[in-house]
Scaffold this motif. Structure first.
Motif, PDB file in Angstrom:
ATOM      1  N   THR A  52       1.119  -1.203  -0.278  1.00  0.00           N
ATOM      2  CA  THR A  52       0.062   0.113  -0.178  1.00  0.00           C
ATOM      3  C   THR A  52       0.744   1.672  -0.108  1.00  0.00           C
ATOM      4  O   THR A  52       0.679   2.037  -0.924  1.00  0.00           O
ATOM      5  CB  THR A  52      -0.705   0.446   0.883  1.00  0.00           C
ATOM      6  OG1 THR A  52      -1.795  -0.857   0.908  1.00  0.00           O
ATOM      7  CG2 THR A  52      -1.877   1.009   1.881  1.00  0.00           C
ATOM      8  N   ALA A  53       1.902   1.346   0.455  1.00  0.00           N
ATOM      9  CA  ALA A  53       3.270   2.300   0.947  1.00  0.00           C
ATOM     10  C   ALA A  53       3.716   2.849  -0.664  1.00  0.00           C
ATOM     11  O   ALA A  53       3.630   3.710  -1.028  1.00  0.00           O
ATOM     12  CB  ALA A  53       4.139   2.062   2.061  1.00  0.00           C
ATOM     13  N   ALA A  67       1.898   1.978  -3.333  1.00  0.00           N
ATOM     14  CA  ALA A  67       0.646   2.757  -4.020  1.00  0.00           C
ATOM     15  C   ALA A  67       0.580   4.242  -4.231  1.00  0.00           C
ATOM     16  O   ALA A  67       0.354   4.649  -5.020  1.00  0.00           O
ATOM     17  CB  ALA A  67      -0.319   1.797  -3.773  1.00  0.00           C
ATOM     18  N   PHE A  68       0.178   4.489  -2.479  1.00  0.00           N
ATOM     19  CA  PHE A  68       0.631   5.915  -2.267  1.00  0.00           C
ATOM     20  C   PHE A  68       1.755   6.751  -2.039  1.00  0.00           C
ATOM     21  O   PHE A  68       1.687   7.786  -1.502  1.00  0.00           O
ATOM     22  CB  PHE A  68      -0.504   6.057  -1.413  1.00  0.00           C
ATOM     23  CG  PHE A  68      -2.043   5.625  -1.445  1.00  0.00           C
ATOM     24  CD1 PHE A  68      -2.499   5.979  -2.534  1.00  0.00           C
ATOM     25  CD2 PHE A  68      -2.242   4.525  -0.594  1.00  0.00           C
ATOM     26  CE1 PHE A  68      -4.427   5.329  -2.583  1.00  0.00           C
ATOM     27  CE2 PHE A  68      -3.226   3.576  -1.161  1.00  0.00           C
ATOM     28  CZ  PHE A  68      -4.292   4.826  -1.909  1.00  0.00           C
ATOM     29  N   GLY A  69       2.867   6.247  -2.513  1.00  0.00           N
ATOM     30  CA  GLY A  69       4.156   7.051  -2.975  1.00  0.00           C
ATOM     31  C   GLY A  69       4.719   7.339  -1.378  1.00  0.00           C
ATOM     32  O   GLY A  69       5.126   8.523  -1.420  1.00  0.00           O
ATOM     33  N   VAL A  70       4.319   6.296  -0.504  1.00  0.00           N
ATOM     34  CA  VAL A  70       4.981   6.704   0.760  1.00  0.00           C
ATOM     35  C   VAL A  70       6.722   7.489   0.576  1.00  0.00           C
ATOM     36  O   VAL A  70       6.867   6.093   0.142  1.00  0.00           O
ATOM     37  CB  VAL A  70       4.532   5.962   1.832  1.00  0.00           C
ATOM     38  CG1 VAL A  70       5.181   5.987   3.491  1.00  0.00           C
ATOM     39  CG2 VAL A  70       3.089   6.052   1.847  1.00  0.00           C
ATOM     40  N   GLY A  71       7.306   7.605   1.096  1.00  0.00           N
ATOM     41  CA  GLY A  71       8.431   7.999   0.740  1.00  0.00           C
ATOM     42  C   GLY A  71       9.598   7.103   1.522  1.00  0.00           C
ATOM     43  O   GLY A  71      10.910   6.748   1.317  1.00  0.00           O
ATOM     44  N   LEU A  72       8.840   6.661   3.417  1.00  0.00           N
ATOM     45  CA  LEU A  72       9.768   5.808   3.680  1.00  0.00           C
ATOM     46  C   LEU A  72       8.548   4.563   5.055  1.00  0.00           C
ATOM     47  O   LEU A  72       7.604   5.678   5.888  1.00  0.00           O
ATOM     48  CB  LEU A  72      10.896   6.955   5.084  1.00  0.00           C
ATOM     49  CG  LEU A  72      11.068   6.181   5.613  1.00  0.00           C
ATOM     50  CD1 LEU A  72      12.466   5.137   4.854  1.00  0.00           C
ATOM     51  CD2 LEU A  72      12.252   6.349   6.266  1.00  0.00           C
ATOM     52  N   VAL A  73       8.989   3.232   4.949  1.00  0.00           N
ATOM     53  CA  VAL A  73       7.703   3.332   6.156  1.00  0.00           C
ATOM     54  C   VAL A  73       9.490   3.188   7.203  1.00  0.00           C
ATOM     55  O   VAL A  73      10.152   2.306   6.863  1.00  0.00           O
ATOM     56  CB  VAL A  73       7.471   1.545   5.519  1.00  0.00           C
ATOM     57  CG1 VAL A  73       7.041   0.888   6.801  1.00  0.00           C
ATOM     58  CG2 VAL A  73       6.185   2.321   4.830  1.00  0.00           C
ATOM     59  N   TYR A  74       8.167   3.298   8.935  1.00  0.00           N
ATOM     60  CA  TYR A  74       9.396   2.792  10.057  1.00  0.00           C
ATOM     61  C   TYR A  74       8.462   1.684  10.265  1.00  0.00           C
ATOM     62  O   TYR A  74       7.320   1.683  10.703  1.00  0.00           O
ATOM     63  CB  TYR A  74       9.271   3.587  10.384  1.00  0.00           C
ATOM     64  CG  TYR A  74      10.512   5.125  10.169  1.00  0.00           C
ATOM     65  CD1 TYR A  74      11.653   4.266  10.964  1.00  0.00           C
ATOM     66  CD2 TYR A  74      10.162   5.909  10.093  1.00  0.00           C
ATOM     67  CE1 TYR A  74      12.816   5.506  10.140  1.00  0.00           C
ATOM     68  CE2 TYR A  74      10.857   7.073   9.756  1.00  0.00           C
ATOM     69  CZ  TYR A  74      12.319   6.609   9.533  1.00  0.00           C
ATOM     70  OH  TYR A  74      13.345   7.824   9.539  1.00  0.00           O
ATOM     71  N   LEU A  75       9.228   0.371  10.644  1.00  0.00           N
ATOM     72  CA  LEU A  75       8.919  -1.158  10.810  1.00  0.00           C
ATOM     73  C   LEU A  75       9.019  -0.612  12.742  1.00  0.00           C
ATOM     74  O   LEU A  75      10.814  -1.289  12.773  1.00  0.00           O
ATOM     75  CB  LEU A  75       9.238  -2.230  10.587  1.00  0.00           C
ATOM     76  CG  LEU A  75       8.765  -2.337   8.035  1.00  0.00           C
ATOM     77  CD1 LEU A  75       9.268  -3.139   8.213  1.00  0.00           C
ATOM     78  CD2 LEU A  75       6.797  -1.895   8.257  1.00  0.00           C
TER      79      LEU A  75
END
Length: 169
Positions: free
Chosen positions: A27-28, A30-38
């Protein structure tokens, strides 16, 4: 002058399911999320300097890949334990910190309007976001529920909120 694209960072804290992490990464993308922190104990894909036991890292990566379908390679992500430290740093960089959680102070997602870059925090599948993290957020937002159930799966809720942040807010 073209409109500046809002920067969005997603913080997935204490997610239990590898399948939810994979879906969130997809999903990130698909929506152009710059960075995902887990953050916290959220599972994470295989990394170059992975410190987990090899069989655990490979099994976790395999399970995430089932739903991420390659997004674990196209989306920037980092595994970090301390969500508060990340939130404070992002705020100092100009991000508005939003927690997706039902509280007495939450703003209904359709009513959210912001011009800021945002960091969206989503939480655990059963207990949501810890009170300490909610206090550290600038604002809580929630998705209005019209049926009998009070919540959505974290990956579905993330998708709805990211759509709103990217295209409406």
């Amino acid at each position: 002058m073209p409109k500046r694209t809002r920067q969005i960072i997603l913080i997935a804290h204490n997610i239990r399911s590898t399948h939810n992490v994979g879906s969130i990464l997809r999903t990130a993308d698909a929506f152009g999320v710059g960075l995902v922190y887990l953050t916290g104990y959220s599972p994470y894909p295989l990394s170059r300097d992975d410190k987990r036991l090899p069989h655990i890292a490979k099994r976790t990566d395999y399970q995430i890949t089932k739903t991420a379908l390659g997004a674990q390679k196209t989306v920037k992500w980092q595994h970090v334990k301390d969500v508060i430290r990340i939130s404070d740093r992002l705020r100092s960089e100009g991000y508005e910190i939003l927690a997706l959680e039902q509280t007495s102070q939450s703003v209904n997602l359709p009513n959210l309007r912001t011009s800021s870059d945002v960091a969206l925090i989503v939480g655990n599948e059963t207990i949501g976001i810890d009170k300490e993290i909610i206090k550290a957020a600038d604002l809580c937002i929630e998705i209005p529920m019209l049926g009998q159930k009070e919540s959505l799966n974290v990956s579905v809720a993330s998708a709805i909120a990211l759509y709103h942040l990217r295209h409406i807010a």
